[in-house]
Write a protein that holds these residues in place. Structure first.
Motif, mmCIF file in Angstrom:
data_model
loop_
_atom_site.group_PDB
_atom_site.id
_atom_site.type_symbol
_atom_site.label_atom_id
_atom_site.label_comp_id
_atom_site.label_asym_id
_atom_site.label_seq_id
_atom_site.Cartn_x
_atom_site.Cartn_y
_atom_site.Cartn_z
ATOM 1 N N THR A 42 -0.058 10.220 2.858
ATOM 2 C CA THR A 42 -1.096 9.245 2.553
ATOM 3 C C THR A 42 -1.918 8.846 3.779
ATOM 4 O O THR A 42 -2.925 8.157 3.640
ATOM 5 C CB THR A 42 -0.481 7.989 1.920
ATOM 6 N N PRO A 87 -2.869 3.125 4.249
ATOM 7 C CA PRO A 87 -3.081 4.570 4.084
ATOM 8 C C PRO A 87 -4.542 4.908 3.849
ATOM 9 O O PRO A 87 -5.361 4.034 3.533
ATOM 10 C CB PRO A 87 -2.221 4.923 2.872
ATOM 11 N N THR A 114 4.037 -0.306 4.113
ATOM 12 C CA THR A 114 4.218 1.077 4.522
ATOM 13 C C THR A 114 5.147 1.124 5.734
ATOM 14 O O THR A 114 5.433 0.086 6.353
ATOM 15 C CB THR A 114 2.873 1.735 4.885
ATOM 16 N N TYR A 125 0.841 -1.202 0.000
ATOM 17 C CA TYR A 125 0.000 0.000 0.000
ATOM 18 C C TYR A 125 0.881 1.259 0.000
ATOM 19 O O TYR A 125 0.487 2.275 0.559
ATOM 20 C CB TYR A 125 -0.885 0.026 1.241
ATOM 21 N N ASN A 126 2.049 1.178 -0.597
ATOM 22 C CA ASN A 126 2.953 2.335 -0.604
ATOM 23 C C ASN A 126 2.547 3.312 -1.704
ATOM 24 O O ASN A 126 3.272 3.561 -2.667
ATOM 25 C CB ASN A 126 4.408 1.880 -0.772
ATOM 26 N N ASN A 136 3.334 -0.264 8.554
ATOM 27 C CA ASN A 136 2.557 -1.457 8.191
ATOM 28 C C ASN A 136 1.052 -1.238 8.395
ATOM 29 O O ASN A 136 0.299 -2.188 8.614
ATOM 30 C CB ASN A 136 3.030 -2.689 8.970
#
Length: 537
Positions: A529, A498, A492, A85-86, A495
């Motif tokens: 984010t 976002p 992320t 989810y970066n 972890n």
């Protein structure tokens, strides 16, 4: 001899160039195939471009949106992407806005009153769709000044203003379609331009159903932002079906249908690499714990369960999802890549090859739904649960489940074929719908927080690999269902999942002054984010 040859060559070149020197340079700049400003571009051509690009590539079956909706987990990034989810910079839907403006401009030249109302209504809908699409990803966006080619630095409107205006556009679109003659309502409005092949009435139903989706998405602001009129508008639409027709079955769905020749199912080319796509723990925990037959439709049994433990393929314990928390390398290490069914000992379920990869035109799977009736049922059930409108929440909740089952082609007593990850036959199961609907996890628990959780959970299942990021947006708004987070697979720094995307790079580069003002106003100068936008505060 050589001199004579070159002399002749120069002379010949002079003869060739002589008439060319008389050509007006302006003539070379005119494209004989282009339509002048005063000309008319048939609206059907513009509509075809809009409808064929309405769904972004990452929103289709088993693509990025559905890894992050936690429907499936990739164990092989080359073919199926990463699960991280970066998020960085968002895309936008301003091309949709530009074409909607063009549709509106060309439509003004039309002399057909019915066409004029129809295309004007669709233009308003597509504008609202494009504004909401980007705003729910980032927050404030350029809206009122967006789409003007002479203004490359449009000011930002607040997210509240974006929603107020978008809701008004949807209201105006419905009014325009209300004025069409009754006798044409059930005709396909634009068979050559509209890839969804909707009738005039079905377009009106889609627009109003999207209107209700938008209102439900504002649930956190329903009580503190009176200018939005969230509850009042929702009630007005529900209580006036003559003026606000809504979808009434799956036949009214806005569905993206694939075809083999011109628009093949995009995941068909990955059919040799099904070992890279496991079904997620998030959805399989929900479906297997309630004996939900949709489990059989989208997942294979885990090979270790039938090859090692000897479980029957009808046993819901044979279907095991992998957590999005788990690192990709760790998942891949347990995966069989050879495709020999009898040797496979993989611990997790794969995507259903028979359903999603056995046909290039997608004819063996459910169509990709953009805006569907099942979702509408759950949205109405949620509004009743929240006390916005009166009605039977349980009935709408059950309607949503049943319509979802129908879309998956599942009927009580039906024999359903189960396959392995390469499409090989593993046997058949009997579909038991009554057992599922009467399960304690499914039976509606009333107009309370538990009932609300059930509604959102069932909507989540019905959204399986459809409707873009709607499953994520519903989780972000309600916390349901519980998403997997906290592990290294999230990718992320913390972890954690976002809450938004960063602004599109084009805005940062070319509209920096207005962009900086917007992030200062919303997020104290941050474009992170994990910042909470107005919509979900």
């Amino acid at each position: 001899m050589k001199k004579s040859f070159y002399s002749k060559l120069i002379a010949l070149g002079s003869i060739i160039l002589l008439p060319m020197s008389c050509i007006n340079n302006d003539d070379l700049l005119n494209n004989p195939n282009s339509i002048p400003e005063s000309g008319i571009v048939p609206p059907t051509l513009i509509l075809n471009r809009i409808t064929s690009h309405l769904v972004m590539p990452e929103e289709f079956f088993f693509d990025q949106a559905h890894r992050q909706n936690q429907y499936f987990v990739s164990n092989y990034s080359y073919y199926w992407g990463t699960n991280f989810y970066n998020w960085t910079n968002s895309k936008d839907q301003y091309s949709l806005l530009l074409y909607a403006n063009r549709l509106e401009e060309q439509n003004e030249k039309s002399t057909n009153a019915n066409d004029k109302a129809y295309y004007a209504a669709l233009s308003k809908f597509f504008k609202a769709y494009s504004f909401i699409w980007l705003s729910q990803r980032v927050g404030d966006i350029p809206m009122k000044e967006a789409g003007d080619s002479k203004n490359l630095r449009p000011k930002y409107d607040t997210q509240e203003e974006v929603y107020v205006h978008s809701l008004q556009l949807l209201e105006e679109a419905n009014e325009l379609l209300n004025n069409l003659p009754v006798e044409i309502q059930n005709r396909v409005a634009d068979a050559s331009g509209d890839i969804f092949h909707l009738t005039y009435l079905q377009w009106q139903k889609v627009i109003n159903s999207f209107h209700l989706r938008t209102l439900i998405s504002l649930s956190k602001r329903a009580d503190d932002t009176p200018e939005l009129k969230v509850k009042e508008t929702f009630a007005k639409i529900i209580n006036n079906p003559q003026d606000y027709p809504l979808q009434s079955s799956n036949k009214d769905n806005m569905s993206y249908v694939f075809n083999q020749d011109h628009n093949p199912n995009p995941i068909f080319r990955k059919r040799a690499y099904t070992y890279g796509a496991n079904i997620s723990k998030t959805i399989l925990d929900l479906t297997t714990s309630s004996l939900d037959p949709r489990t059989y439709a989208f997942a294979t049994p885990a090979p270790a369960k039938y090859n090692t433990e000897g479980l029957d393929v009808a046993d819901f314990k044979a279907y095991v999802g992998v957590s999005t928390n788990t690192g990709q390398a760790e998942i891949f290490a347990t995966t069989d890549t050879e495709g020999i069914a009898t040797n496979d000992r993989g611990p997790y379920s794969y995507m259903n090859y028979k359903r999603y990869l056995s046909s290039q035109d997608g004819s063996n799977s459910e169509p990709y739904t953009v805006i569907g009736y099942s979702e509408l049922c759950f949205n109405i059930a949620e509004a009743i649960n929240r006390g916005w409108i009166s009605g039977d929440a349980n009935q709408w909740y059950l309607n949503g489940i049943k319509e979802s089952l129908e879309l998956f082609g599942l009927k009580d007593g039906q024999s359903f074929s189960i396959g392995d990850r390469t499409g090989g036959d593993l046997g058949e199961v009997k579909i038991n719908v009554d057992q599922f609907l009467n399960h304690k996890n499914v039976a509606y628990k009333g107009n309370n927080s538990q009932g609300l959780e059930q509604i959102i959970q069932q909507k989540y299942i019905a959204f399986f690999c459809n409707s873009g990021f709607e499953a994520f947006y519903n989780w972000r708004r309600t916390g349901f269902p519980k998403f997997e987070e906290g592990g290294v697979g999230i990718g992320t720094a913390t972890n954690k999942i976002p809450l938004r995307w960063m602004y599109p790079q084009g805005e940062i580069t070319y509209n920096s002054e207005n962009y900086l003002q917007a992030i200062q106003r919303q997020y104290n100068g941050s474009d992170g984010t994990f910042d909470k936008m107005w919509l979900i505060k």
